[in-house]
Design a protein around this motif. Sequence first.
Motif, short mmCIF file in Angstrom:
data_model
loop_
_atom_site.label_atom_id
_atom_site.label_comp_id
_atom_site.label_asym_id
_atom_site.label_seq_id
_atom_site.Cartn_x
_atom_site.Cartn_y
_atom_site.Cartn_z
N VAL A 296 0.89 -1.42 -0.07
CA VAL A 296 -0.06 0.10 0.15
C VAL A 296 0.70 1.13 -0.10
CG1 VAL A 296 -0.22 0.14 2.58
CG2 VAL A 296 -2.06 1.21 1.02
N GLU A 297 0.59 2.38 -0.80
CA GLU A 297 1.38 3.51 -0.58
C GLU A 297 1.18 4.21 0.55
OE1 GLU A 297 0.39 6.17 -3.87
OE2 GLU A 297 0.78 4.64 -5.40
N ALA A 298 2.11 4.48 1.40
CA ALA A 298 2.19 5.07 2.55
C ALA A 298 3.39 5.65 3.04
CB ALA A 298 1.79 4.12 3.69
N ASP A 299 3.57 6.61 3.97
CA ASP A 299 4.74 7.31 4.09
C ASP A 299 5.31 6.68 5.47
OD1 ASP A 299 4.03 9.28 2.68
OD2 ASP A 299 2.37 9.86 3.97
N LEU A 300 4.69 5.93 6.51
CA LEU A 300 5.51 5.39 7.53
C LEU A 300 4.97 3.96 7.97
CD1 LEU A 300 7.44 6.55 10.10
CD2 LEU A 300 5.30 6.92 11.31
N VAL A 301 6.00 3.18 8.24
CA VAL A 301 5.36 1.85 8.96
C VAL A 301 5.59 1.80 10.32
CG1 VAL A 301 5.91 -0.55 9.16
CG2 VAL A 301 6.11 0.71 6.78
N CYS A 302 4.65 1.61 11.02
CA CYS A 302 4.84 1.94 12.67
C CYS A 302 4.14 0.68 13.21
CB CYS A 302 3.85 3.06 13.04
SG CYS A 302 3.37 3.35 14.73
N PRO A 303 5.00 0.00 14.07
CA PRO A 303 4.45 -1.19 14.86
C PRO A 303 3.45 -0.81 15.97
CG PRO A 303 6.36 -0.57 15.80
CD PRO A 303 6.23 0.34 14.76
N VAL A 304 2.70 -1.71 16.59
CA VAL A 304 1.87 -1.48 17.58
C VAL A 304 2.86 -2.13 18.66
CG1 VAL A 304 -0.39 -2.22 19.02
CG2 VAL A 304 -0.47 -1.55 16.55
N PRO A 305 3.29 -1.60 19.67
CA PRO A 305 4.36 -2.14 20.49
C PRO A 305 3.83 -3.20 21.37
CG PRO A 305 4.06 0.04 21.33
CD PRO A 305 3.24 -0.20 19.84
#
Length: 490
Positions: A296-305
């Motif tokens: 998917v086009e996006a700016d940031l990959v962020c984990p749910v910690p």
Amino acid sequence: MDALPRHPFDPRDDDKLREECGVFGVIGVADAANFVALGLHALQHRGQEAGGIVSYDPVQGFNSARRFGYVRDNFTKQSLMETLPGELAIGHVRYSTAGSKGNTQIRDVQPFFGEFAMGGAAIAHNGNLVNADELRRELIERGSIFQSSSDSECIIHLMARSLQRTIPERMKDALRRVEGAFSVVAMTRTKLIGVRDPLGVRPLVLGRVGDGYVLSSETCALDIIGAEFLREVEPGEMVVITGTTVESFKPFEPKRPRFCIFEHVYFSRPDSIIGGRSVYETRRQIGVELAREAPVEADLVCPVPDSGTPAAIGYAHESGIPFGMGIIRNQYMGRTFIEPTEQIRNMGVRLKLNVNRALIRGKRVILVDDSVVRGTTSRKIKEMILDAGAAEVHFRIASPPTAWPCFYGVDTPEREKLLAATMTETEMQHHLGVASLRFVSLDGLYRAVGVAQGRDARQPAYCDACFSGDYPVKPTDMVAKGFKLAEPAE
């Protein structure tokens, strides 16, 4: 003893599947109970309600201590540990699935102890017996008196009724009668015993520390005491350790192993080794598969910690989208942080997790989490991200949809409370209110754990019943209560 009080941030309230327990045992070292306490501390993630230790000393005999709460709050007290002398000890950390779920009594806390004609024995059990109700009725009709509501106590009563002359032989007799998942660590006055069920659903490993030996649910607990990992106890194997001798027996009919695949996804600590594979590396590879299957086009990959972090790293690396800690976990929130007022209950997720606003403002964010169970926490996290100024939120889940309950030692909601059991992926996306939602496929998960061809529906290499509804051991007790199994595939 009163039941363990519920706290507004009790793990039972989390929107996660929860392992039942962890087991640990040591033989041949001075002050073995101290080693067990350290091992249980490393296994705390497998059970946070209560813990117990039984030790044996030739002078004082068997001694035990069972306590509610964390290992660090109980088994680090010198006054308590001095009551557990000896070179042989086993321990258990508990999170209730069988028995009085959410209403634990001290009598339910393991290890359980039994006195037999040939001496005492204690057992600690990780897993769940799917025919425990049936066995319990039979044993009570024959005169057994149960002290707990735990399915594990059936094993002690079955051992008591065996006609075999040694405790290991009685244990073999007992475990041949039970159905389901079990990794058992047990002890007599002179022996440390480990057993896995024929399918090897739950983990158990063997290690060495000095001149002694260790049994543990995971390798990470060997590391904390400086023990050398020797090997996994094989599915269907019993190891009996006496002094410096390790004997191996195969008391069950051989079966094709079906290890729990969710151990790779969530239950085991990322620094453990399973089947020769790093759990961390497997989770990172799940993220790689997700990026390939669901770009998917996006700016940031962020984990749910913290559980989503390795998969998010893999997704970011494969997709080329920057990785960032857009959500920060509060590491210092204790169980008794604040009184459970309704207002604070509603703030629960925000007290555990906080959004890194400067990083995510204006960005299209991919949130990577390990699973979606009820979906309640996922919705709250999405709202936090949008409230902090994110332009879009996309969910990527590092496991297939959880559509079936587990009956093998994992606390799972009833099937109708599982989001994936009542909704399609598109319906779940709308329910969560996110721009997109994708789960790793079951084939993708199998590839991530090292099965290159994906899942063979005729002979699955793992127990994946929570995703597929394919239960390797029929959940006899639950079927008797009306649970409907999946229709067999044509």
